[in-house]
Design an enzyme around this catalytic site. Structure first.
Site, short mmCIF file in Angstrom:
data_model
loop_
_atom_site.label_atom_id
_atom_site.label_comp_id
_atom_site.label_asym_id
_atom_site.label_seq_id
_atom_site.Cartn_x
_atom_site.Cartn_y
_atom_site.Cartn_z
N GLU A 149 -22.14 -23.94 -10.82
CA GLU A 149 -21.58 -24.99 -10.78
C GLU A 149 -21.35 -23.87 -12.72
O GLU A 149 -20.57 -24.23 -13.53
CB GLU A 149 -21.02 -26.00 -10.96
CG GLU A 149 -20.22 -26.79 -10.34
CD GLU A 149 -19.68 -28.10 -10.10
OE1 GLU A 149 -20.24 -29.17 -10.65
OE2 GLU A 149 -18.67 -28.76 -9.00
N HIS A 186 -38.08 -16.79 10.08
CA HIS A 186 -37.32 -17.11 10.34
C HIS A 186 -35.83 -16.32 11.20
O HIS A 186 -35.77 -16.84 12.37
CB HIS A 186 -37.76 -17.93 11.71
CG HIS A 186 -39.24 -17.82 11.96
ND1 HIS A 186 -40.38 -17.43 13.24
CD2 HIS A 186 -40.37 -18.52 11.02
CE1 HIS A 186 -41.76 -17.67 12.46
NE2 HIS A 186 -41.74 -18.15 11.49
N LYS A 242 -8.27 -27.97 -5.16
CA LYS A 242 -7.46 -29.25 -5.31
C LYS A 242 -6.21 -29.18 -5.58
O LYS A 242 -5.31 -29.77 -5.02
CB LYS A 242 -8.32 -30.08 -6.33
CG LYS A 242 -9.74 -30.51 -6.61
CD LYS A 242 -10.44 -31.29 -7.26
CE LYS A 242 -11.77 -30.94 -7.38
NZ LYS A 242 -12.61 -31.39 -8.39
O1 PA5 Z 1 -21.15 -31.45 -11.92
C1 PA5 Z 1 -20.54 -32.23 -12.07
O2 PA5 Z 1 -19.08 -31.67 -12.99
C2 PA5 Z 1 -19.49 -32.29 -11.08
O3 PA5 Z 1 -19.95 -31.40 -9.48
C3 PA5 Z 1 -19.28 -33.49 -10.31
O4 PA5 Z 1 -20.19 -34.27 -10.61
C4 PA5 Z 1 -18.20 -33.84 -9.85
O5 PA5 Z 1 -17.23 -32.94 -8.78
C5 PA5 Z 1 -18.42 -35.17 -8.96
O6 PA5 Z 1 -17.20 -35.67 -9.89
P1 PA5 Z 1 -17.49 -37.05 -10.63
O7 PA5 Z 1 -17.97 -38.09 -10.69
O8 PA5 Z 1 -15.66 -37.47 -11.54
O9 PA5 Z 1 -16.25 -37.37 -9.09
#
Ligand code: PA5
Length: 427
Positions: free
Chosen positions: A280, A301, A414
């Site tokens: 990310e 494996h 989304k």
């Molecule tokens: O690292 C990040 O910012 C994302 O992976 C969020 O943690 C994830 O999308 C969850 O978001 P939220 O805490 O707003 O539900």
């Protein structure tokens, strides 16, 4: 127990120590900027000092809150997804603390089957508590799971008793915060200046760990110790800078994947945390290394064949654990199973032999192999590892030239999903 070390363990890269040193020295000004706290990322650097979100008073407060839960609960459900649950799950699964409530995970799926299974499982416990963790409380998975679980608790215990069992961790001023104020739930803080995947050292990661019985003081101390080490080390000896420069070098050689490889399945969920952190943070603007995992010896494996002889697209970072923390000796037998050559040998040594053999075979096969050697799998070392990877990831993204803290790419699907689900305002 000793230090965490990072060494180049072989394989074809054409990278000499001299060239790596030059790269590292060239990146020294960047390290200095990052350590000084870059202005452009001020809104995302609440994790860097450790103490801003995990100072001793805050940790004591979280331990008090956790003690209340531990005194009464036999099940605790962590509701969250991505950065909101990965770090706590990584630690709880790695350390498997005993004498605490069962820790269950929700809000990380919208599978009807999984959600129904969880509700059924909860019926088997006497005393259930929950914590919904969501930064802005707009994420669908934790949002609707929280509603289902609140409803479950209210049906089971009544409104007033359910409220005592509900915790939520969100940004002050968010709708989640308001929900807590309106209904008497206990509100914990998702720090404004910390994004999900950087949130291990805050209420987000530490509270569920404390409920589980993890030594969170040791974990936070591990983070501090790594922070101090990375602050003090000159560029040439800076573990995180070397790792970031090695990653950048691999990317420039045309490699597309970094594979985190280890021989302790206890680290499976830590690896999931690591995957999210790097994928990310770095995977954007058409660049970045795709983080993948090999949990050995099982995965040898399955994907082992590809690693050894498939497309040359990856390098491996082996996490080696030095502590001999368990022992199972192969007993003698009078039945002919043809494994007598291992009679009296310890699984620990056999596993370690498999690890060495794998590193040798892979590096002789040309795959660049790094070795990250850690003293043990304990709270302190996990704290060090978290901070090491967070800091390395930040540096790595800066070297590659991407923003370490945003994730614009996750919004695309989304849009379609929310539109099709009829979310007000969705286009
Ligand atoms: O690292 C990040 O910012 C994302 O992976 C969020 O943690 C994830 O999308 C969850 O978001 P939220 O805490 O707003 O539900």
């Amino acid at each position: 127990m000793g230090d965490i070390t990072l060494t180049f363990a072989g394989g074809r890269t054409g990278l000499t120590e001299e060239v790596l040193d030059q790269r590292v020295q060239a990146a020294a000004p960047l390290l200095a900027e990052v350590l000084a706290g870059e202005e452009q990322y001020q809104d995302n650097l609440g994790w860097l000092s450790v103490d801003e979100a995990a100072g001793p008073e805050r940790v004591d407060f979280l331990l008090e809150q956790a003690a209340r839960v531990r005194a009464d609960a036999d099940a605790f459900v962590v509701i969250g997804i991505g950065g909101s649950n990965q770090a706590a799950r990584a630690v709880v699964k790695a350390l498997r603390p005993e004498n605490g409530p069962a820790i269950l995970w929700a809000g990380n799926t919208i599978s009807a089957c999984e959600t129904a299974r969880l509700l059924k499982e909860l019926d088997g416990y006497q005393s259930v508590y929950i914590d919904c963790i969501a930064k802005n409380f707009e994420t669908l998975e934790p949002g609707i799971s929280f509603r289902v679980l609140r409803h479950y608790l209210e049906q089971r215990y009544g409104q007033a008793e359910a409220a005592k069992r509900i915790f939520a961790t969100g940004t002050p001023g968010s709708t989640l915060h308001q929900l807590c104020i309106d209904n008497g739930y206990t509100f914990l803080t998702f720090p404004e200046r910390i994004g999900g995947r950087y949130s291990v050292g805050s209420d987000v990661g530490l509270f569920p760990m404390a409920v589980a019985g993890v030594d969170v003081k040791a974990l936070v101390q591990g983070m501090r110790d790594m922070r101090d080490q990375l602050r003090a080390a000159p560029a040439g000896e800076n573990l995180a800078l070397r790792y970031a420069c090695l990653r950048k070098w691999m990317l420039e050689q045309g490699l597309s994947l970094e594979m985190l490889a280890f021989f302790e399945p206890r680290l499976d969920y830590f690896a999931k945390w690591w995957i999210q952190l790097f994928a990310e943070s770095e995977g954007k603007d058409g660049t970045g290394l795709y983080p993948v995992v090999s949990s050995n010896s099982e995965d040898l494996h399955s994907i082992g064949q590809f690693i050894q002889q498939g497309s040359p697209i990856l390098f491996e970072t082996f996490v080696t654990v030095r502590a001999r923390d368990a022992s199972v000796v192969l007993p003698a037998t009078d039945k002919k199973d043809y494994f007598d050559y291992l009679t009296g040998r310890d699984f620990w040594d056999i596993n370690d032999t498999a690890r060495r053999a794998t590193m040798r075979a892979h590096s002789e096969g040309g795959i660049p192999c790094l070795e990250l050697s850690i003293p043990a799998i304990d709270a302190h070392t996990l704290g060090e590892l978290f901070y090491f990877f967070l800091f390395s990831c930040y540096l790595s993204c800066r070297l590659v030239g991407v923003n370490p803290f945003n994730q614009p790419g996750v919004e695309s699907y989304k849009g379609y999903m929310f539109k099709n689900l009829g979310k007000p305002g969705a286009k």
